[in-house]
Design an enzyme around this catalytic site. Structure first.
Site, PDB file in Angstrom:
ATOM      1  N   LYS C  99      18.322 -44.545 -18.721  1.00 27.86           N
ATOM      2  CA  LYS C  99      18.075 -45.981 -18.700  1.00 27.86           C
ATOM      3  C   LYS C  99      19.428 -46.630 -18.937  1.00 27.86           C
ATOM      4  O   LYS C  99      19.968 -46.603 -20.044  1.00 27.86           O
ATOM      5  CB  LYS C  99      17.076 -46.398 -19.777  1.00 27.86           C
ATOM      6  CG  LYS C  99      16.707 -47.870 -19.673  1.00 27.86           C
ATOM      7  CD  LYS C  99      16.091 -48.397 -20.953  1.00 27.86           C
ATOM      8  CE  LYS C  99      16.450 -49.865 -21.108  1.00 27.86           C
ATOM      9  NZ  LYS C  99      16.197 -50.351 -22.463  1.00 27.86           N
ATOM     10  N   GLY C 160      14.259 -57.865 -27.864  1.00 27.58           N
ATOM     11  CA  GLY C 160      13.857 -58.138 -29.238  1.00 27.58           C
ATOM     12  C   GLY C 160      13.432 -59.568 -29.515  1.00 27.58           C
ATOM     13  O   GLY C 160      13.153 -59.923 -30.657  1.00 27.58           O
ATOM     14  N   ALA C 186      12.020 -55.231 -21.875  1.00 30.77           N
ATOM     15  CA  ALA C 186      12.476 -56.173 -22.897  1.00 30.77           C
ATOM     16  C   ALA C 186      11.788 -57.529 -22.835  1.00 30.77           C
ATOM     17  O   ALA C 186      11.538 -58.057 -21.760  1.00 30.77           O
ATOM     18  CB  ALA C 186      13.978 -56.381 -22.808  1.00 30.77           C
ATOM     19  N   GLY C 187      11.496 -58.077 -24.028  1.00 31.70           N
ATOM     20  CA  GLY C 187      11.008 -59.440 -24.146  1.00 31.70           C
ATOM     21  C   GLY C 187       9.517 -59.581 -24.396  1.00 31.70           C
ATOM     22  O   GLY C 187       9.065 -60.607 -24.893  1.00 31.70           O
ATOM     23  N   ASN C 208       9.601 -52.038 -26.940  1.00 31.80           N
ATOM     24  CA  ASN C 208       9.865 -51.365 -28.200  1.00 31.80           C
ATOM     25  C   ASN C 208       9.485 -52.251 -29.384  1.00 31.80           C
ATOM     26  O   ASN C 208       8.530 -51.978 -30.104  1.00 31.80           O
ATOM     27  CB  ASN C 208      11.345 -50.960 -28.272  1.00 31.80           C
ATOM     28  CG  ASN C 208      11.664 -50.119 -29.507  1.00 31.80           C
ATOM     29  OD1 ASN C 208      10.939 -50.117 -30.478  1.00 31.80           O
ATOM     30  ND2 ASN C 208      12.761 -49.397 -29.474  1.00 31.80           N
ATOM     31  N   THR C 209      10.202 -53.366 -29.545  1.00 35.07           N
ATOM     32  CA  THR C 209      10.005 -54.202 -30.730  1.00 35.07           C
ATOM     33  C   THR C 209       8.572 -54.721 -30.870  1.00 35.07           C
ATOM     34  O   THR C 209       8.040 -54.790 -31.984  1.00 35.07           O
ATOM     35  CB  THR C 209      10.984 -55.390 -30.702  1.00 35.07           C
ATOM     36  OG1 THR C 209      12.288 -54.903 -30.420  1.00 35.07           O
ATOM     37  CG2 THR C 209      11.004 -56.112 -32.031  1.00 35.07           C
TER      38      THR C 209
END
Lengths: 66, 257, 257, 66, 257, 257, 66, 66
Positions: C99, C160, C186-187, C208-209
């Protein structure tokens, strides 16, 4: 004699009961709710209520809806 | 993992309730409803067709032992009319629940809150479990709760519009201020609408057109089942805070020289 | 019901890929990842701590036979740096996927598209399967595809941030114009963000977050699994059209007098 | 002798191989990737490469990341 | 260029009405109101402070010959209370207009539509020109018009929230369906909120906090004046259609080889 | 009340720049542009029609003494092409400003950031004042500033789409991070779009289709003039904070018993 | 005698008119509206209405509001 | 002789200058920019540059654009 069923004039046998009418129209009493002259007639009483000329009858059931 | 979903003393497995109108055919309807996992389905009360041209009773297609039949008063424009339909519905003998609709305008199908409150009060005194379709107004929702409604059902957007949740804050506020279950009714258009609606903390969703009018109602029914659960679990899990600045997901230490 | 989800010649069960950073502890991480149903997990490449104070290898917690380890180049600010990390990652011996991140700014963690394209071209010639983290720009996405990337990974919003899908049209356009898989990275902040993102038709999501920083990461992991499936099925099912006027769900005929 | 490992100066036995160093630090060669003077050394060769004074070594592994 | 803005038989120059509450001082209030160009200002009815500690009458600062004083019934929670305040306000002798508020809940300050309709009917029969503060519900708006209100004032969002126009479609629908002027009241937070509200076609806007609580109320007052005019003219001018594909602004012919 | 609006050493009266394409006729164009109050107008460079069927030079309609002619490189798909057009434009002898466009894709008219940076560097070394049309990417914006551009022009949404400001946060971030003027170019559809764009703090806006394709371009031109000023002043004035709870505008003391 | 003005007990001269009370408190009759025992008293009549012990008087004016 | 102007072949008088060509086509030199064989010719020089057979000339102006 003349009565009004679901908004339309119909000719039915004089003195018939609501239960007899349902049978005439091949309707299962358990699948239909009957309003006779604006009063609901519960299933057990359908055989006791005799229709008079000019009576108004509404026969309703559950249909698809949101 | 979650509290049971109870309305008017009855507990239901699924927080998703489904309408039975507007499917292209009955077989598609049944398969789509099965895909949603719903145990509550709404039905309308209409005249029998003595000439047998129309489709006839929904009971031919949905087993009342398997599904909880929630009759609505759709199409009623006055409190009296709605009360009349509710009584006829109860006479069918399945339950004393009614999804109460008193429509105020044909173009928008928005509720007439005055008529709605009047009908709700009457039906509650007659022992009905009233689930009241209403707008996003908190004050009306509070009055419906005071009137003894079993659940309050604010709309996401107009019936059949598919515009999704137009006013999340209002729905969130209604949920926060009421004790009775809040079930969002009408306006959901796709899965993400259902998901974001459940994320507001409401107890359930009722939809019809979003499933019935999808290109593939069965697949959309399955999507809605997942979306409602996803939104519910996300609400219970507690989302991350939003930030306007980025925060790395990987460690900033241990980089090479 | 759906086409298989294949990237760089590998087929994966889940369209949801999960990052392994920022969990409060490793046990929570493992349980949350299991709840997501993901088979691809991202990992970072960092120095070993010879003094054993830091936590050590992720492999102690995640079985490489069970999970596909997708190494990232997070924290790299130049093409050379990213290439160096990618080569080290491949040497770990699990696969030749990477990635690729080439960050252009510390505050926003937005990609440096020039460095990204340069690194992508180098790594592709070295036989890597490059999954490129990029912004919402269609032109850059097209260039990354031309460069031979195995997948293009536009962001929903900054890493994040949890702001969700800020620009659905751009992501939709990228998906429509590219042949290679489009995986939004992301986001995403909560389940409805994942659901609405999948409804744009993209092939997958990496997050992830949103899971790691939820109050209950395990429950949120489960919610995300459902949300991604819900959004995917809703996309495949084809949503109802939106209308500004209401349309009744119940029949307008058969009303009582 | 003096070398630099992961950015910090360390004293190690003269003439040691990379494999020996990993053993010294109790590191499992299968869980670590070694870069020696900016060149990656593949696992099979770890035992063949001898460290010289002033060498720079990077030892990396997979850690949690997004 | 535009039709005159008439309410209850009076014509006003400006479509922007301004509240007089919550300014840091009276001089700022006067200068800010002048900057808005408003000729209608709202005032509240409160007890005289016999001990002269409080600020006293607003008439010391605003010339009733220059400004049209629109008294409100803010703070009233029942129809009777609101009617009492309206009568006292009229007795002040300036005009028979009243901005009718019947609040249903202290936290949200949302209107109690039942009390609102009751008070409106009473006041209309007493010859008042009633401008009714209401929610976004079309049906209530129609009832208020039927009750003889001179104007209907749906909110953009809760009083003092500054959240802007949460439900443009509802406001647009209300405007389309009513004959009497529709003036959006409450919730506007900044100039673009006022602009987009006027673009829905409504006749005017009433605001207070957005000006009073700005860092520079005078400059914000000026901004609001321009924003209301901009939104009005844009509505009258008829905006371009939205397109999901780009269309060049420069000729595609005549390029060089 | 505001700082002067200066770009490349020139100061302009209006923060609104207008394109001259796509008007139904030249008289409407001139009147609409006058209504906007713009002193900068963009023009394209195209071949002369020797057979005189086409409309000919814009200079017949716009007085170069009155308007600052900003030539664009619209329609150029490579850096070389754009540089060629810029040189021809400068030779016309009005100024050394150029609105640099290097398009990457015909369907979306999105910029090719690699070609854009290359052309910008070339033109800056040749002494041009480069105003670079770019996307919402902060990193590219920073590179354009480093390349010596006189202004950076991120888009609100695709050229001619009228979709408004799709990504306010990106534009706000670009403005916060750059020293050179930030002028939003393309995508504005109506007055509120212009107003909300200026509220992000950007220095100016360039638009064309929103005015040219309005039902009444002259009235829309006037609306845009007001909207840009409104948004600018609102930004300078500092908006009120948003709140999820209501706050009364009228005193809560002094109510009657 | 004792009356209640704006919710608070006050002692005033017996037999005073509303107009006299306003003057006592230095209030301009044109800037105040008077409610006497829940009935509004119009300005021209302020001089005719005499206050009785226990009367309730509300004196209101326009203040800043939204 | 044959030249190419704005992409189309044209026959013009041999040895004509660019300025003369503009006059032939009734073009105001101040409203047009001339590119001759890919090189821009500034206005003062238009009278000095003679056109050769096969030359390529581009004549451009400002038109409406966004």
């Amino acid at each position: 004699m003349e009565i009004v069923v679901n908004g339309e004039p119909r000719t039915v046998a004089g003195g018939a009961t609501l239960l007899e009418l349902l049978q005439t129209w091949a309707l299962d009493p358990r699948a239909v709710v009957v309003e006779h002259n604006r009063r609901i007639v519960r299933r057990p009483s359908l055989g006791d209520v005799h229709v008079e000329p000019g009576d108004t009858i509404e026969l309703v059931q559950f249909v698809g809806g949101g | 993992m979650d509290t049971p979903f109870a309305v008017g003393g009855r507990t239901f497995r699924s927080r998703l309730m489904i309408g039975t109108g507007k499917y292209r055919d009955n077989e598609t309807m049944v398969r789509a409803i099965e895909a949603t996992g719903a145990d509550v389905v709404t039905v309308a009360v209409r005249r029998v067709d003595l000439d047998r041209t129309a489709d006839g009773s929904i009971l031919k297609h949905l087993d009342p032992k398997r599904f909880f039949l929630l009759a609505n008063t759709a199409g009623c424009y006055t409190a009296d009319e709605a009360v009349r339909y509710a009584r006829l519905a109860r006479e069918a003998g399945f339950n004393d629940f009614v999804k109460l609709e008193v429509i105020g305008d044909q173009e928008t199908l928005l509720p007439d809150v005055a008529g709605l409150l009047e009908a709700a009060r009457t039906l509650v005194t007659e022992g009905f479990k009233v689930l009241a379709y209403t707008n996003e107004d908190l004050i009306t929702a509070l009055r419906l709760e005071e009137a003894g409604c079993a659940a309050v059902m604010p709309l996401a957007s107009p019936i059949g519009s598919g515009l999704g949740l137009l006013n999340p804050m209002s729905v969130r506020t209604i949920k926060r201020r009421l004790q009775v279950p809040v079930i969002v009714d009408a306006g959901v258009g796709t899965a993400s609408d259902a998901c974001v609606t459940m994320e507001q903390g409401v107890d359930g969703i009722l939809m019809n057109t979003a499933v019935a009018a999808a290109r593939d109602p069965v697949q959309m029914g399955h999507a809605m089942r997942l979306a409602v659960e996803a939104g519910r679990f996300a609400y219970l899990a507690g989302r991350m805070p939003k930030r306007e600045v980025a925060v790395p997901s990987s460690p900033t230490e241990g980089m090479l020289d």
